[in-house]
Design a protein around this motif. Structure first.
Motif, PDB file in Angstrom:
ATOM      1  N   GLY B  71       0.830  -1.210   0.000  1.00 16.52           N
ATOM      2  CA  GLY B  71       0.000   0.000   0.000  1.00 16.52           C
ATOM      3  C   GLY B  71       0.858   1.251   0.000  1.00 16.52           C
ATOM      4  N   ALA B  72       1.826   1.285   0.931  1.00 18.92           N
ATOM      5  CA  ALA B  72       2.697   2.466   1.028  1.00 18.92           C
ATOM      6  C   ALA B  72       3.506   2.631  -0.254  1.00 18.92           C
ATOM      7  N   GLY B  73       4.059   1.501  -0.763  1.00 19.98           N
ATOM      8  CA  GLY B  73       4.869   1.561  -1.974  1.00 19.98           C
ATOM      9  C   GLY B  73       4.073   2.074  -3.161  1.00 19.98           C
ATOM     10  N   ALA B  74       2.809   1.605  -3.277  1.00 26.35           N
ATOM     11  CA  ALA B  74       1.974   2.035  -4.398  1.00 26.35           C
ATOM     12  C   ALA B  74       1.687   3.526  -4.300  1.00 26.35           C
ATOM     13  N   VAL B  75       1.301   3.985  -3.099  1.00 29.38           N
ATOM     14  CA  VAL B  75       0.976   5.400  -2.928  1.00 29.38           C
ATOM     15  C   VAL B  75       2.204   6.286  -3.200  1.00 29.38           C
ATOM     16  N   ILE B  76       3.335   5.909  -2.593  1.00 34.96           N
ATOM     17  CA  ILE B  76       4.560   6.691  -2.800  1.00 34.96           C
ATOM     18  C   ILE B  76       4.960   6.672  -4.274  1.00 34.96           C
ATOM     19  N   GLY B  77       4.847   5.471  -4.896  1.00 30.63           N
ATOM     20  CA  GLY B  77       5.215   5.332  -6.301  1.00 30.63           C
ATOM     21  C   GLY B  77       4.371   6.236  -7.199  1.00 30.63           C
ATOM     22  N   ILE B  78       3.065   6.257  -6.972  1.00 32.00           N
ATOM     23  CA  ILE B  78       2.172   7.094  -7.776  1.00 32.00           C
ATOM     24  C   ILE B  78       2.500   8.567  -7.563  1.00 32.00           C
ATOM     25  N   LEU B  79       2.717   8.923  -6.272  1.00 32.91           N
ATOM     26  CA  LEU B  79       3.021  10.307  -5.927  1.00 32.91           C
ATOM     27  C   LEU B  79       4.297  10.790  -6.632  1.00 32.91           C
ATOM     28  N   PHE B  80       5.356   9.977  -6.551  1.00 38.92           N
ATOM     29  CA  PHE B  80       6.616  10.326  -7.216  1.00 38.92           C
ATOM     30  C   PHE B  80       6.405  10.470  -8.726  1.00 38.92           C
ATOM     31  N   GLY B  81       5.689   9.502  -9.316  1.00 39.67           N
ATOM     32  CA  GLY B  81       5.467   9.519 -10.759  1.00 39.67           C
ATOM     33  C   GLY B  81       4.742  10.787 -11.195  1.00 39.67           C
ATOM     34  N   VAL B  82       3.678  11.131 -10.463  1.00 39.74           N
ATOM     35  CA  VAL B  82       2.883  12.308 -10.819  1.00 39.74           C
ATOM     36  C   VAL B  82       3.701  13.586 -10.637  1.00 39.74           C
ATOM     37  N   LEU B  83       4.351  13.702  -9.465  1.00 40.97           N
ATOM     38  CA  LEU B  83       5.123  14.924  -9.193  1.00 40.97           C
ATOM     39  C   LEU B  83       6.242  15.104 -10.211  1.00 40.97           C
ATOM     40  N   MET B  84       6.916  13.984 -10.546  1.00 44.57           N
ATOM     41  CA  MET B  84       8.037  14.095 -11.475  1.00 44.57           C
ATOM     42  C   MET B  84       7.577  14.439 -12.887  1.00 44.57           C
ATOM     43  N   SER B  85       6.374  13.969 -13.268  1.00 42.97           N
ATOM     44  CA  SER B  85       5.900  14.307 -14.617  1.00 42.97           C
ATOM     45  C   SER B  85       5.459  15.770 -14.686  1.00 42.97           C
ATOM     46  N   VAL B 126       8.962  -1.155   5.346  1.00 41.24           N
ATOM     47  CA  VAL B 126       9.838  -0.260   4.577  1.00 41.24           C
ATOM     48  C   VAL B 126      10.482  -1.006   3.414  1.00 41.24           C
ATOM     49  N   ILE B 127      10.947  -2.218   3.663  1.00 42.69           N
ATOM     50  CA  ILE B 127      11.601  -2.974   2.586  1.00 42.69           C
ATOM     51  C   ILE B 127      10.620  -3.280   1.448  1.00 42.69           C
ATOM     52  N   VAL B 128       9.411  -3.711   1.803  1.00 44.31           N
ATOM     53  CA  VAL B 128       8.413  -4.006   0.765  1.00 44.31           C
ATOM     54  C   VAL B 128       8.118  -2.737  -0.044  1.00 44.31           C
ATOM     55  N   ALA B 129       7.872  -1.638   0.675  1.00 49.00           N
ATOM     56  CA  ALA B 129       7.565  -0.374  -0.018  1.00 49.00           C
ATOM     57  C   ALA B 129       8.743   0.046  -0.906  1.00 49.00           C
ATOM     58  N   TRP B 130       9.946  -0.162  -0.411  1.00 47.96           N
ATOM     59  CA  TRP B 130      11.179   0.175  -1.134  1.00 47.96           C
ATOM     60  C   TRP B 130      11.238  -0.533  -2.490  1.00 47.96           C
ATOM     61  N   ILE B 131      10.828  -1.809  -2.477  1.00 50.22           N
ATOM     62  CA  ILE B 131      10.853  -2.588  -3.724  1.00 50.22           C
ATOM     63  C   ILE B 131       9.676  -2.227  -4.630  1.00 50.22           C
ATOM     64  N   PHE B 133       7.683   0.586  -4.815  1.00 52.03           N
ATOM     65  CA  PHE B 133       7.415   1.921  -5.355  1.00 52.03           C
ATOM     66  C   PHE B 133       8.094   2.150  -6.706  1.00 52.03           C
ATOM     67  N   PHE B 134       9.272   1.528  -6.907  1.00 55.31           N
ATOM     68  CA  PHE B 134      10.068   1.881  -8.086  1.00 55.31           C
ATOM     69  C   PHE B 134       9.394   1.539  -9.425  1.00 55.31           C
ATOM     70  N   PRO B 135       8.972   0.282  -9.635  1.00 51.53           N
ATOM     71  CA  PRO B 135       8.287   0.013 -10.909  1.00 51.53           C
ATOM     72  C   PRO B 135       7.020   0.849 -11.090  1.00 51.53           C
ATOM     73  N   VAL B 136       6.362   1.171  -9.978  1.00 52.12           N
ATOM     74  CA  VAL B 136       5.157   2.001 -10.068  1.00 52.12           C
ATOM     75  C   VAL B 136       5.532   3.403 -10.560  1.00 52.12           C
ATOM     76  N   THR B 137       6.542   3.990  -9.934  1.00 50.70           N
ATOM     77  CA  THR B 137       6.985   5.332 -10.338  1.00 50.70           C
ATOM     78  C   THR B 137       7.380   5.374 -11.810  1.00 50.70           C
ATOM     79  N   VAL B 138       8.230   4.423 -12.203  1.00 52.57           N
ATOM     80  CA  VAL B 138       8.734   4.423 -13.581  1.00 52.57           C
ATOM     81  C   VAL B 138       7.584   4.310 -14.582  1.00 52.57           C
ATOM     82  N   ASN B 139       6.628   3.421 -14.305  1.00 50.55           N
ATOM     83  CA  ASN B 139       5.523   3.226 -15.239  1.00 50.55           C
ATOM     84  C   ASN B 139       4.559   4.404 -15.270  1.00 50.55           C
ATOM     85  N   VAL B 140       4.266   4.959 -14.089  1.00 47.88           N
ATOM     86  CA  VAL B 140       3.358   6.114 -14.043  1.00 47.88           C
ATOM     87  C   VAL B 140       3.997   7.302 -14.769  1.00 47.88           C
TER      88      VAL B 140
END
Lengths: 257, 276
Positions: B71-85, B126-131, B133-140
């Motif tokens: 859950g945390a990884g997905a939310v952080i991943g989406i947030l990073f992806g959106v902010l970076m775009s 933290v470890i799960v979220a760490w793994i 978030f990254f593919p989520v960010t890159v794809n978003v």
């Protein structure tokens, strides 16, 4: 509501340059309310640049654009602009696509839905309101795109080669349909096309443009009575006007070679 | 869905999966593999079912780690992806940092995290979220950067406000890449949780249980634990596929369902009103 002989759109000395290319040399033009005006010309003659300026997507380097007496330079929303690609949003239904303008600017009201439904019903898409665009034919998609443009309720419609991608048969049907829509809705239409037959068949007036620099080289009145039919295409009046426009276009081609 | 599609999408995977298990059973039996080296699938299954009262609390603990971590990884991943775009300078400055986080061996950050956060849920999440978030960010990020530019222009012509263009055009256009990222994350989530458990666990965990089974040369228990861990990962993946199906009806249907938002037509609005 149609006020005869009043001008809806006025351009005064509108110019645009991209780098060293003069895309549009100073152009002045006025379009009568309720009229159907086509613009023909080869690629790169500045037709689309002109439309982008009229719609507000592009800022002109100089000159004035006014709709209904009000300056609209650099602002959007005063004209319905339809491009050759239908650009239907795949995740919205036909109804959702027709009301897209309302959804993007505010709220889709009951009135918007009612209007969209009545457009779709009147123009043969009443049974497809809940369909996704993926399941529609090219002609149907183009009709939805035009309804989306109509639903903006702007007096001015800018149509950039809307039927360019359709086969000849569908194209003729769509032209007839467009004329009936135009007659019903009493909008003012500016229509870009490559097809001289199409331009003359549809219009009250045809503007011929030429490239390098982009400019209007001829302004032809089409005084052929409406409604026009298949027979119109072979009338002498029609062929005379067509010949004049072709000569203009052809002269450009010769001067280039 | 017609019969053929049901067959293709459900029956065929079941058959291939059964064949795989059958092959496993045959190799053990025909190869005369000793039970302490590797179990038959049946023995592994028995090791799970007969110890279910011990295993279920451990399994649910691992599930809990993946729920919070994913859950945390997905939310952080989406947030990073959106902010970076949306903010180019952020894309330029943050992207390399994010790549570095993934280059660090995950096992090597487990121990420092235990020092920082203790033996409980914290470091695993933290470890799960760490793994994840990254593919989520890159794809978003890729998805948002590749939205059909003409659609954005169309929205401008229609006089759209920027945030409406974002929610009505850009977000729906990014659903498919978003789920690509989530599906990759889903399969990795359980790996992260188990690595966290291996690094440190107070009391019991699936990883620790498996470690004990190795010590006892109980191969059935070892394989059984692995099967449980795999099942958690597969459940996440199936959940993502289901969600993706529900979020993208236009990719499979030609007519919208009655209850979908886009499907509201006049007649059906009145039906709703009449029902009240």
């Amino acid at each position: 509501m149609r006020v005869p002989n009043s001008e809806l759109l006025t351009l005064v000395d509108v110019t645009k340059r991209f780098g060293t290319t003069q895309a549009l040399s100073p152009t002045s033009l006025s379009i009568e309310r309720g009229s159907f005006v086509s613009i023909v010309g080869p690629s790169g003659c500045g037709k689309s640049t002109l439309f982008n300026i009229l719609s507000g997507l592009l800022l002109p380097d100089g000159g004035e654009v006014a709709v209904g007496g009000k300056s609209v330079v650099g602002s959007t929303g005063h004209a319905g602009y339809m491009l050759q690609k239908d650009l239907l949003v795949p995740w919205r239904t036909v109804l959702g696509n027709i009301t897209l303008g309302a959804a993007l600017t505010g709220r889709v009201t009951e009135e918007d839905r009612r209007q969209a439904t009545s457009f779709a019903t009147r123009y043969g898409l009443g049974d497809f309101l809940r369909h996704y665009p993926g399941s529609l034919s090219g002609g149907m998609r183009q009709r939805v795109a035009l309804m989306r443009t109509l639903a903006l309720n702007t007096e001015l419609l800018l149509l950039d080669e809307p039927f360019g991608a359709l086969d000849a048969q569908t194209r003729f049907e769509m032209q007839q349909w467009l004329l009936s829509v135009w007659r019903d809705s009493q909008r003012t239409v500016l229509f870009i096309t490559h097809d001289v037959d199409e331009a003359v068949f549809l219009s009250d007036r045809v503007l011929v443009m030429s490239p390098r620099p982009g400019r209007i080289v001829d302004d032809v009145e089409v005084a052929i009575t409406r409604p026009r039919t298949l027979a119109t295409l072979t009338e002498t009046d029609f062929t005379t006007i067509k010949a004049r426009i072709l000569r203009q276009l052809h002269r450009d081609a010769e001067s280039l070679s | 869905m017609n019969r053929f599609k049901i067959f293709r999408n459900l029956v065929v995977p079941v058959i291939s999966f059964s064949a795989l298990i059958g092959l496993w059973e045959l190799i053990i039996l025909w190869g005369h593999v000793q039970g302490y080296l590797a179990p038959t699938p049946l023995a592994a299954w028995e090791a799970i079912s007969s110890n279910w009262s011990t295993l279920w609390p451990l399994t649910s603990w691992t599930i809990k780690e993946t729920v919070w971590g994913f859950g945390a990884g997905a939310v952080i991943g989406i947030l990073f992806g959106v902010l970076m775009s949306k903010l180019r300078f952020l894309q330029r400055s943050l992207y390399p940092v994010l790549v570095v986080t993934q280059a660090v061996p995950i096992v090597a950050i487990a121990s420092p995290l235990v020092l920082l956060m203790g033996f409980n849920l914290g470091p695993k999440v933290v470890i799960v979220a760490w793994i994840v978030f990254f593919p989520v960010t890159v794809n978003v990020l890729d998805g948002l950067n590749h939205v059909d530019h003409d659609l954005i222009t169309l929205a401008r012509v229609l006089g759209a406000r920027p945030w409406r263009t974002f929610f009505l055009i850009e977000v729906p256009a990014t659903i498919t890449p978003l789920f690509s990222g989530l599906k990759i994350g889903a399969t990795y989530a359980v790996t992260g949780a188990v690595i966290g458990e291996m690094a440190a666990s107070s009391g019991q965990s699936l990883a620790l249980y498996q470690h004990t089974q190795i010590g006892q040369l109980n191969s059935a228990g070892v394989y059984g634990t692995t099967i449980l861990m795999t099942a958690i990962g597969m459940s996440w993946f199936l959940l993502m596929i289901t969600l993706e199906h529900l979020c993208t009806p236009w990719l499979r249907r030609s007519v919208a369902r009655r209850w979908s938002r886009g499907a509201r037509t006049l007649d059906n609005t009145y039906v709703v009103k009449g029902a009240k």
